[in-house]
Design an enzyme around this catalytic site. Structure first.
Site, mmCIF file in Angstrom:
data_model
loop_
_atom_site.group_PDB
_atom_site.id
_atom_site.type_symbol
_atom_site.label_atom_id
_atom_site.label_comp_id
_atom_site.label_asym_id
_atom_site.label_seq_id
_atom_site.Cartn_x
_atom_site.Cartn_y
_atom_site.Cartn_z
ATOM 1 C CD GLU A 259 -9.629 -1.693 8.211
ATOM 2 O OE1 GLU A 259 -8.718 -2.349 8.763
ATOM 3 O OE2 GLU A 259 -9.491 -1.149 7.102
ATOM 4 C CG ASP B 24 -7.418 -5.855 4.949
ATOM 5 O OD1 ASP B 24 -6.970 -6.168 6.056
ATOM 6 O OD2 ASP B 24 -7.410 -4.688 4.519
ATOM 7 C CD GLU C 89 -2.987 -1.264 2.206
ATOM 8 O OE1 GLU C 89 -2.781 -0.703 3.290
ATOM 9 O OE2 GLU C 89 -4.043 -1.859 1.917
HETATM 10 C C1 GCV Z 1 -2.542 0.246 8.542
HETATM 11 C C2 GCV Z 1 -6.074 -2.121 5.419
HETATM 12 C C3 GCV Z 1 -6.472 -0.898 6.193
HETATM 13 C C4 GCV Z 1 -5.317 0.073 6.347
HETATM 14 C C5 GCV Z 1 -4.165 -0.682 7.029
HETATM 15 C C6 GCV Z 1 -3.809 -1.873 6.154
HETATM 16 C C7 GCV Z 1 -2.695 -2.728 6.775
HETATM 17 O O1 GCV Z 1 -5.833 -1.811 4.093
HETATM 18 O O2 GCV Z 1 -7.554 -0.275 5.583
HETATM 19 O O3 GCV Z 1 -5.752 1.151 7.135
HETATM 20 O O4 GCV Z 1 -3.061 0.160 7.217
HETATM 21 O O5 GCV Z 1 -4.931 -2.698 6.004
HETATM 22 O O6 GCV Z 1 -3.030 -3.736 7.365
HETATM 23 O O7 GCV Z 1 -1.542 -2.370 6.653
#
Ligand code: GCV
Length: 617
Positions: free
Chosen positions: A340, A312, A233
């Site tokens: 989340e 995820d 990411e």
């Molecule tokens: C900390 C997902 C979440 C991100 C998070 C990422 C990760 O994409 O939306 O906020 O980043 O996972 O686990 O690194």
């Protein structure tokens, strides 16, 4: 009488705990039942509790005594007899990962601001101490205090700007056996050191990390190591230099090794700029594709941190096949209690039964020691805590923290029993309260699953916030999380004719998932693309099953809220109201999910609900 700092903390907790339960304990024996602590030198976590005379003896190192005391207090608070217990934790590393930013915000945080950072700096205060006590009382022994997306002042944690603050914090945590971990940026040599590369094979880079670690670990004796999100990411990583993940992780492992340090290297590496028209790339494959071939190439102080599912933290995913693949590399499972995608601590969603299922999952690679729980060497969860008065926003979300701690000590612990214990310890022993709270907790995951995205498909939430329904929200975006629904079919085919994801499992599991008939129904749309009139085992069509789940999920959410309402007067008013308000939101949101998902499918397919219920046009 315990002599070490940890042992003394154990003694203090025993006295505080007994007093809180109405006893009037004395430090020395003056007749009456006694609790004796026998401390031996060492740092192991083993603990023995045995009855002696009409009292108890707790035997262990300082750490062992601490866990022993909390275990004893728990059982006394539950109104049980003195427990006999001989135990060691299943994993030596049991930590919470905090996604706290140095500006005090928390990425995906739903319980207020950070209590680790204020005004751009790490802080240590009474709450830190209570946090350490909370961790130890659940059997946890480490925390990574900053976000894996390392930004702003957090970059400087490594450079030593906040050495004094970190040292204080680490010392406060260590009093309760909690080690400090830091998330670091792979390109820190450039961001902090002024180098023009972060190539892990560059001598200058290696030297920079070694010197940085020397300064940091010398100043902070309780620093356990680093957590790294690389090539993920938008984060920098070894791939930028055509180096492997193993080359990147090993370079850091060598730098921390002289200090007994460890590297937790995340496997959340995937293409996050996928075009929705690209039918070949499958995000679910990514972790395995990147890491399986590197098995055996990592140093022994590297732990590969693997999310529990291949994508995820959705409400339903299969277990990550990478967890069943690594034979010569230490692995660590990463759960998320921050919810989340599971209601963000506004909805009640007790995740411990799901974690237990995943830990129990047999990968069918070898006859014995084949469950996830046997294969991993460490365990962590993304934390659900913040500065809110009740720590977790939703009072009932604290059951996830408690449960995660207990499971990480003993992965065979029973989620129902954990829920029961948590309820009594939190709300007292009124049987009606215990029964209601336990029942709500145990039903909550299925209920949440029913009114949100169906049968393992996931991702029908609003992009960015990840809260509330938006069935097409992610569909034309870059995250690789597509359902590809048309008016005829829905889902991504992940069998050999599709993306081939099923083949990442052992032959026995690949066979199970690849065939639609044997694929577990709750994961049907994770693995297969199917027409809406596909017949489920109970004879309903796929679409009817989805409609039904959404209607039922809403009704069940409402029933949970109603049963909470019946507890009025039985709990303290403030807690009762706080949870009631969260239930109002959960029921509102469940209705929204039901209506949005059902309407979207109805409009797409023009197939009515067989039971003739209102689907909003
Ligand atoms: C900390 C997902 C979440 C991100 C998070 C990422 C990760 O994409 O939306 O906020 O980043 O996972 O686990 O690194």
């Amino acid at each position: 009488m315990p002599a070490t700092r940890l042992g003394k903390a154990a003694m203090r907790e025993l006295l505080v705990g007994l007093k809180a339960m109405g006893a009037a304990p004395e430090r020395s024996s003056s007749g009456g039942p006694s609790i004796r602590m026998t401390e031996y030198l060492g740092s192991d976590e083993k603990v023995t509790l045995r009855r002696s005379g009409d009292g108890m003896e707790i035997v262990g190192s300082g750490r062992g005594l601490l866990y022993g005391v909390f275990h004893l207090l728990r059982h006394l608070a539950l109104g049980e007899e003195y427990p006999e217990w001989e135990s060691s934790p299943a994993y030596p590393i049991r930590i919470l990962d905090h996604w706290d930013n140095s500006d005090g915000s928390i990425e995906r945080g739903y319980a207020g601001l950070s209590f680790f950072f204020q005004d751009g700096k790490p802080v240590c205060n009474e709450r830190t101490k209570d946090y350490a006590r909370l961790m130890a009382s659940c059997g946890l022994n480490g925390c990574c205090i900053n976000n894996v997306n390392v930004r702003g002042n957090a970059l400087k944690l490594l450079g030593g700007s906040y050495k004094r603050e970190l040292k204080r914090l680490a010392s406060c945590l260590s009093e309760y056996g909690v080690s400090l971990w830091l998330s670091v940026s792979f390109s820190a040599p450039m961001e902090l050191g002024g180098l023009d590369t972060a190539d892990p094979l560059d001598e200058g880079v290696k030297q920079w990390w070694k010197e940085t670690c020397l300064h940091l670990f010398t100043a902070i004796p309780n620093l356990a190591g680093f957590l790294v999100k690389a090539d993920s990411e938008g984060r920098p990583g070894p791939h930028s230099y055509q180096r492997t993940q193993a080359e990147g992780a090993n370079m850091l492992a060598d730098a921390v090794r002289p200090f007994g340090g460890k590297i937790l290297w995340r496997c959340f590496v995937y293409n996050c700029t996928q075009d929705w028209r690209d039918l070949k790339t499958d995000r679910a494959r990514a972790q395995y594709d990147h890491f399986a071939g590197l098995d055996g190439q990592f140093r022994d102080n590297v732990y590969l941190q693997i999310k529990n599912g291949p994508v995820d933290f959705q409400i339903r995913e299969p277990v990550s096949p990478l967890l069943g693949r690594l034979e010569h590399t230490s692995s660590m499972i990463e759960f998320q209690i921050a919810q989340e995608y599971t209601g963000q601590q506004r909805h009640v969603c007790y995740l411990i039964p799901m974690f237990r299922e995943i830990l129990d999952f047999r990968h069918r690679v070898r006859p014995e020691k084949d469950r996830t729980a046997d294969r991993i060497s460490a365990i962590c969860a993304v934390s659900n805590t913040g500065n809110d008065y009740n720590w977790t926003g939703h009072d009932l979300a604290a059951a996830n923290l408690f449960g995660f701690g207990l499971l990480s000590w003993d992965p065979s612990a029973d989620p129902a029993e954990i829920a029961r214990q948590w309820s009594i310890l939190t709300f007292g022993d009124d049987p009606e309260v215990t029964e209601t709270v336990t029942d709500i907790l145990l039903r909550s995951r299925d209920v949440y699953e029913k009114y949100t995205a169906p049968l393992g498909i996931g991702w029908m939430c609003v992009p960015e916030t990840h809260y509330g329904p938006s069935p097409d929200g992610f569909e034309y975006d870059r995250w690789g999380t597509y359902h590809r629904a048309t008016h005829r079919e829905i889902g991504v085919e992940r069998g050999p004719e599709g993306t081939g994801y099923t083949e990442q499992y052992s032959p026995e599991l690949a066979e199970l998932y690849r065939n639609i008939e044997s694929c577990p129904e709750e994961l049907l749309l994770f693995f297969h693309r199917l027409p809406y009139d596909y017949r489920m085992k109970d004879g309903r069509t796929l679409l009817q099953r989805i409609y039904d789940d959404h209607f039922e999920g809403y009704e069940e959410a409402k029933a949970m809220a109603d049963s909470w309402d019946k507890l009025e007067g039985k709990l303290d008013e403030e807690t009762f109201r706080r949870v009631q308000v969260r239930f109002l939101e959960q029921v509102r949101s469940a209705a929204e999910w039901r209506d949005v998902i059902n309407t979207w499918l109805h409009r797409l397919t023009l197939i009515p609900d067989e039971k003739g219920r209102t689907i909003y046009p």
